[in-house]
Write an enzyme that holds these catalytic residues in place. Structure first.
Site, PDB file in Angstrom:
ATOM      1  N   GLN A 249       0.828  -1.208   0.000  1.00 31.38           N
ATOM      2  CA  GLN A 249       0.000   0.000   0.000  1.00 31.38           C
ATOM      3  C   GLN A 249       0.860   1.254   0.000  1.00 31.38           C
ATOM      4  O   GLN A 249       0.567   2.233  -0.699  1.00 31.38           O
ATOM      5  CB  GLN A 249      -0.931   0.002   1.218  1.00 31.38           C
ATOM      6  CG  GLN A 249      -2.066   0.995   1.109  1.00 31.38           C
ATOM      7  CD  GLN A 249      -3.011   0.650  -0.030  1.00 31.38           C
ATOM      8  OE1 GLN A 249      -3.269  -0.510  -0.311  1.00 31.38           O
ATOM      9  NE2 GLN A 249      -3.518   1.653  -0.706  1.00 31.38           N
ATOM     10  N   HIS A 252       2.094   3.106  -3.230  1.00 32.96           N
ATOM     11  CA  HIS A 252       1.293   4.055  -4.015  1.00 32.96           C
ATOM     12  C   HIS A 252       1.814   5.484  -3.896  1.00 32.96           C
ATOM     13  O   HIS A 252       1.521   6.315  -4.758  1.00 32.96           O
ATOM     14  CB  HIS A 252      -0.164   4.016  -3.563  1.00 32.96           C
ATOM     15  CG  HIS A 252      -0.928   2.856  -4.136  1.00 32.96           C
ATOM     16  ND1 HIS A 252      -1.333   2.807  -5.452  1.00 32.96           N
ATOM     17  CD2 HIS A 252      -1.357   1.697  -3.577  1.00 32.96           C
ATOM     18  CE1 HIS A 252      -1.980   1.680  -5.679  1.00 32.96           C
ATOM     19  NE2 HIS A 252      -2.005   0.983  -4.556  1.00 32.96           N
ATOM     20  N   GLU A 306     -10.673   2.596   2.567  1.00 35.98           N
ATOM     21  CA  GLU A 306     -10.831   2.235   1.153  1.00 35.98           C
ATOM     22  C   GLU A 306     -10.744   0.723   0.994  1.00 35.98           C
ATOM     23  O   GLU A 306     -11.620   0.089   0.396  1.00 35.98           O
ATOM     24  CB  GLU A 306      -9.731   2.921   0.337  1.00 35.98           C
ATOM     25  CG  GLU A 306      -9.725   2.530  -1.133  1.00 35.98           C
ATOM     26  CD  GLU A 306      -8.482   3.029  -1.854  1.00 35.98           C
ATOM     27  OE1 GLU A 306      -8.511   3.089  -3.083  1.00 35.98           O
ATOM     28  OE2 GLU A 306      -7.474   3.344  -1.180  1.00 35.98           O
ATOM     29  N   HIS A 307      -9.669   0.138   1.498  1.00 39.84           N
ATOM     30  CA  HIS A 307      -9.480  -1.316   1.481  1.00 39.84           C
ATOM     31  C   HIS A 307      -9.483  -1.824   2.922  1.00 39.84           C
ATOM     32  O   HIS A 307      -8.779  -1.267   3.770  1.00 39.84           O
ATOM     33  CB  HIS A 307      -8.135  -1.701   0.855  1.00 39.84           C
ATOM     34  CG  HIS A 307      -7.904  -1.133  -0.505  1.00 39.84           C
ATOM     35  ND1 HIS A 307      -7.111  -0.028  -0.730  1.00 39.84           N
ATOM     36  CD2 HIS A 307      -8.355  -1.530  -1.718  1.00 39.84           C
ATOM     37  CE1 HIS A 307      -7.088   0.234  -2.031  1.00 39.84           C
ATOM     38  NE2 HIS A 307      -7.828  -0.658  -2.652  1.00 39.84           N
ATOM     39  N   ASP A 340      -6.607  -5.201  -6.956  1.00 42.05           N
ATOM     40  CA  ASP A 340      -6.127  -4.053  -7.721  1.00 42.05           C
ATOM     41  C   ASP A 340      -6.030  -4.364  -9.205  1.00 42.05           C
ATOM     42  O   ASP A 340      -6.137  -3.464 -10.041  1.00 42.05           O
ATOM     43  CB  ASP A 340      -4.744  -3.622  -7.220  1.00 42.05           C
ATOM     44  CG  ASP A 340      -4.804  -2.820  -5.933  1.00 42.05           C
ATOM     45  OD1 ASP A 340      -5.902  -2.365  -5.569  1.00 42.05           O
ATOM     46  OD2 ASP A 340      -3.747  -2.649  -5.296  1.00 42.05           O
ATOM     47  N   HIS A 399     -53.416  21.115  -8.078  1.00 45.08           N
ATOM     48  CA  HIS A 399     -53.135  19.678  -8.148  1.00 45.08           C
ATOM     49  C   HIS A 399     -54.445  18.899  -8.069  1.00 45.08           C
ATOM     50  O   HIS A 399     -54.670  17.951  -8.836  1.00 45.08           O
ATOM     51  CB  HIS A 399     -52.219  19.249  -6.999  1.00 45.08           C
ATOM     52  CG  HIS A 399     -50.766  19.544  -7.228  1.00 45.08           C
ATOM     53  ND1 HIS A 399     -50.290  20.817  -7.401  1.00 45.08           N
ATOM     54  CD2 HIS A 399     -49.685  18.726  -7.311  1.00 45.08           C
ATOM     55  CE1 HIS A 399     -48.977  20.781  -7.580  1.00 45.08           C
ATOM     56  NE2 HIS A 399     -48.583  19.515  -7.536  1.00 45.08           N
TER      57      HIS A 399
END
Length: 408
Positions: A249, A252, A306-307, A340, A399
């Site tokens: 991770q 990234h 996120e994960h 991924d 209406h």
């Protein structure tokens, strides 16, 4: 590096993920304004400034596409095609069909699903997997124009695998522009890049901030980036696997975060030893010691990663209690890296706690839903009193009249 859960709430660096976005808003706002006013000239200026590339042509040419197809080696092509097949199969299962049903005698109600006409997909430099993840669901949804923007390399071209993957997945036009300036171009249009109806895709802080700022003018998927993982582990976890996923991770970029929360001090210490010598960025990696798995689950739901990787002896029991996460990876042999690239599920996911309110990219992001209603006169007559009384109770006399006039 190991901290007790009771101590961690004071750590702004872990919890204040939106602070990073706020810090870049002023410069991003300036870039957006400039692109909106000056179009392609601003794109060329910012590409030279940020990417050190002087662009002649902003759009990828047919010659560049042919060159990319020729330069990507055959083995990599096969693997890209295999990943695309899995991604396409998964997303075809998400596509909803129009339906209409009889809800009462003479009354039919249903839904239509229509794709957007033009969407923009942001693909970070050299991330050909993201091209597959963004373009494929748009293609499955039936979007007519799929516009890809990606930063150019030092020679002014896109990386061949990225270009190959984007074209293979179904991109209709591809542009050599990245960063906040690409998001602005997609939102407002320039002489070269058409305005789109929605922008999707992950990016760095500047890209994510830009997406949030243009949402007044164009729809976006959700804030996506920088990337993050949270791992729940107990004493049964393999510390080598945990450490490997955390280090993956961190790969990234410096703003990515990898967090381990465990009720096992042994696991915490072994993981710390494993990542200590390999990690260049201590602020990226966090190890939290909880009293029990229940505290780990509570923290995960609050953090909304996120994960989320679950490496415990009874992962399905933990999964039942998870409320907030972009994507969940269960067991020792479901690393985030597999998702991924090639499981088929989408890797474009909400970050910075936004998994509390957003879901990951899917086919529905590229479509809008239209309800359809039909009644014959007898069905309306059975509703007549209900609608007339409710309309008048709200002071909406016209209406009520629109109902009554049909029975004179």
């Amino acid at each position: 590096m190991i901290k007790k859960l009771s101590e961690i709430e004071r750590e702004r660096g872990l919890f204040d993920r939106k602070h990073d976005l706020n810090s870049v808003m002023p410069i991003v706002r300036e870039i957006i304004t400039s692109v909106k006013k000056r179009g392609d000239d601003a794109l060329r200026e910012y590409t030279l400034k940020f990417d050190s590339v002087r662009l002649d042509e902003i759009e990828v040419s047919e010659e560049e596409k042919e060159s990319a197809r020729a330069s990507v080696d055959s083995e990599l092509k096969l693997y890209i095609e295999e990943a695309l097949s899995r991604i396409r199969n998964f997303h075809h299962r998400q596509k909803k069909a129009a339906w209409i049903e009889r809800f009462a005698e003479g009354m039919y109600i249903g839904e239509l699903y229509r794709p957007f006409e033009a969407v923009g997909a942001y693909v970070p430099a050299a991330y050909f997997s993201t091209a597959l993840m963004c373009v494929t669901p748009a293609k499955v949804a039936g979007v007519r124009d799929i516009i890809v923007c990606s930063p150019p390399g030092k020679k002014g071209n896109l990386e061949p695998p990225t270009l190959y993957a984007a074209e293979l997945a179904g991109a209709t036009r591809i542009f050599k522009v990245g960063g906040a300036q690409a998001i602005a171009a997609l939102a407002f249009g320039t002489e070269s890049i058409p305005k789109v109806e929605k922008i999707v895709g992950p990016g760095n802080l500047y890209v994510t901030a830009a997406k949030m700022l243009v949402r007044e003018y164009v729809e976006i998927d959700f804030p996506a980036g920088p990337s993050e993982v949270l791992i729940i582990a107990d004493a049964s976890a393999n510390p080598d696997f945990v450490a490997a996923d955390m280090l993956a991770q961190a790969e990234h970029g410096i703003n990515s975060r990898a967090v381990l929360i465990t009720d096992s001090r042994r696991i915490a210490e072994e993981v710390e030893r494993e990542i200590g010598s390999d990690s260049e960025r201590e602020t990226q990696n966090w190890i939290i010691l909880a009293s029990n798995i229940e505290e780990c689950i509570e923290f995960a739901n609050m953090y909304a990663p996120e994960h989320l990787a679950i490496m415990v002896s009874n992962p399905l029991e933990v999964l039942k209690q998870i409320k907030n996460a972009g994507s969940v990876f269960i067991g020792d042999y479901t690393p985030v890296a597999a998702g991924d690239y090639a499981t088929g599920a989408n890797h474009v996911l909400p970050t910075a706690g936004y998994a509390r309110i957003f879901s990951g990219l899917d086919v529905a992001h590229f479509m809008h839903r239209i309800t359809v209603q039909h009644m014959d006169k007898s069905a309306l007559e059975r509703l007549r009193d209900v609608v007339v009384r409710l309309s008048r109770a709200e002071g909406m006399e016209r209406h009520a009249h629109s109902i009554e006039v049909r029975f004179r």
